[in-house]
Design a protein around this motif. Structure first.
Motif, PDB file in Angstrom:
ATOM      1  N   ARG A   9      68.015   1.553 -11.207  1.00 37.08           N
ATOM      2  CA  ARG A   9      66.914   2.188 -11.898  1.00 37.08           C
ATOM      3  C   ARG A   9      67.403   2.627 -13.274  1.00 37.08           C
ATOM      4  O   ARG A   9      68.596   2.723 -13.518  1.00 37.08           O
ATOM      5  N   SER A  11      66.882   5.565 -14.876  1.00 31.53           N
ATOM      6  CA  SER A  11      67.112   6.980 -15.139  1.00 31.53           C
ATOM      7  C   SER A  11      68.590   7.241 -15.399  1.00 31.53           C
ATOM      8  O   SER A  11      69.465   6.468 -14.993  1.00 31.53           O
ATOM      9  N   LEU A  13      70.514   9.482 -14.068  1.00 25.37           N
ATOM     10  CA  LEU A  13      71.257   9.659 -12.820  1.00 25.37           C
ATOM     11  C   LEU A  13      71.530   8.324 -12.146  1.00 25.37           C
ATOM     12  O   LEU A  13      72.647   8.051 -11.700  1.00 25.37           O
ATOM     13  N   ASP A  42      59.677   5.632 -11.145  1.00 25.61           N
ATOM     14  CA  ASP A  42      60.054   5.927 -12.520  1.00 25.61           C
ATOM     15  C   ASP A  42      58.842   6.073 -13.438  1.00 25.61           C
ATOM     16  O   ASP A  42      58.928   6.717 -14.483  1.00 25.61           O
ATOM     17  N   ASN A 146      62.698  13.701 -14.260  1.00 28.41           N
ATOM     18  CA  ASN A 146      64.138  13.539 -14.162  1.00 28.41           C
ATOM     19  C   ASN A 146      64.820  14.905 -14.232  1.00 28.41           C
ATOM     20  O   ASN A 146      64.177  15.933 -14.464  1.00 28.41           O
ATOM     21  N   LEU A 147      66.135  14.927 -14.048  1.00 30.40           N
ATOM     22  CA  LEU A 147      66.837  16.203 -13.989  1.00 30.40           C
ATOM     23  C   LEU A 147      66.659  17.022 -15.270  1.00 30.40           C
ATOM     24  O   LEU A 147      66.433  18.232 -15.224  1.00 30.40           O
ATOM     25  N   THR A 149      64.195  16.957 -17.442  1.00 30.73           N
ATOM     26  CA  THR A 149      62.826  17.466 -17.521  1.00 30.73           C
ATOM     27  C   THR A 149      62.643  18.682 -16.635  1.00 30.73           C
ATOM     28  O   THR A 149      62.041  19.691 -17.027  1.00 30.73           O
TER      29      THR A 149
END
Length: 319
Positions: A9, A11, A13, A42, A146-147, A149
């Motif tokens: 993915r 992102s 992470l 996503d 996401n982390l 955000t």
């Protein structure tokens, strides 16, 4: 040397996790190319459970494997359904990172310091249920993103959150441990089954890739997460079922054994059921299934909807 296309993915992470696997493969002499795959998780801002939950991040990666676009995929193990995917195999589960949950709160506060009425952000019914059961008078708000955000949601202000709860493993992998104000003890909060572990998946008939990936597998981690995920499988738990589990490999008089703990909690915090069991590493699957049957016999279905696939509360639920 084997040339490998690793699907990930996009992102931060996911690419970091995939990068760790890629680095291990490169160190073993393989050539690895990262291939970004966009998943529904996503692009869709709806809650995970409303999109189908557990498999929402995995489906596009798995399709790319089936279509031959990539040779292997790296998943967060907790995102994978417990049922095997026909034609694919999780050939390696590398050593696990800290599986616990972490609190990221404003002003450096710990859980006990937040105070009654504090608003905690989480999209996880499991986390919300266990936090509510502590009787601290917290309020909860469903969040996604996401982390970065989610971390930006924490701070002073009427629309901000007092705290959020995230997987410590993700914060560790992204070097964001300085945002953690408390790592939550499993006595308070049992993590999601498989949390902190990665799953490396490929086509089951691709002998070239299988041979390259097998050395990445960690036997202790595989046994631990197998026991945890067997609880979900035996319970036939839905993606929003408030179920937590954690296995540790501990020394016994006859050698190492698995020590497994599990919880089923009511999402309103009214009750929770915690049970534990131990067993040999080579019987991890049966250990998890046996503990799941104990939970059922002791009343778990009356505490929570184990088949839940959608969040059982509104976007903000006050205790």
């Amino acid at each position: 040397m084997t040339s490998l296309r690793l699907g990930t993915r996009r992102s931060a992470l996911a690419t970091t996790q995939s990068g760790h696997v890629a680095d291990a493969l490169r160190a073993a002499g393989h050539d690895v190319e990262l291939v970004e795959i966009v998943t529904e998780g996503d692009t869709n801002r709806a809650s995970l459970a409303s999109m189908g939950g557990t498999g929402v991040f995995a489906s596009a990666l798995r399709q790319a494997l089936h279509d031959g676009e990539i040779d292997l995929a790296v998943h967060s193990l907790k995102d994978l359904p417990t049922a095997p995917e026909p034609g694919l195999v999780v050939v390696a589960i590398p050593p696990r990172v800290d599986p616990r949950d972490a609190l990221c709160a404003r002003d450096g506060l710990t859980l006990g310091e937040l105070g009654e009425g504090a608003v905690v952000g989480t999209g996880s019914p499991r986390r919300r249920a266990q936090l509510a059961a502590l009787g601290l008078g917290l309020r909860f708000r469903d969040i996604r993103g996401n982390l970065g955000t989610r971390l930006d949601m924490v701070g002073p202000g009427e629309d901000q959150l007092d705290a959020i709860v995230l997987a410590h493993a993700g914060l560790t992998r992204l070097d964001l441990r300085d945002r953690v104000t408390e790592v939550l003890d499993p006595i308070q909060m049992l993590p999601a089954p498989g949390q902190g572990a990665l799953a490396v998946e490929c086509r089951e008939d691709d002998d070239r890739v299988l041979a390259a990936l097998r050395p990445l597998d960690d036997a202790d981690t595989r046994a631990a997460v197998t026991a945890e995920r067997a609880i979900l499988a035996e319970l036939e738990a839905g993606c929003a079922a408030p179920v937590g589990a954690l296995t540790e490999v501990v020394d016994d008089v006859d050698g190492p054994v698995l020590s497994l703990r599990a919880v089923v909690a009511a999402t309103d915090g009214s009750s929770d059921l915690r049970r534990s069991a131990t067993g040999p590493l080579e019987q991890a699957e049966e250990l998890g299934r046996r503990l799941a049957r104990t939970l059922v016999d002791d009343g778990a279905p009356a505490i929570a909807d184990l088949t839940a696939t959608h969040p059982p509360t509104a976007s903000e639920h006050a205790q």
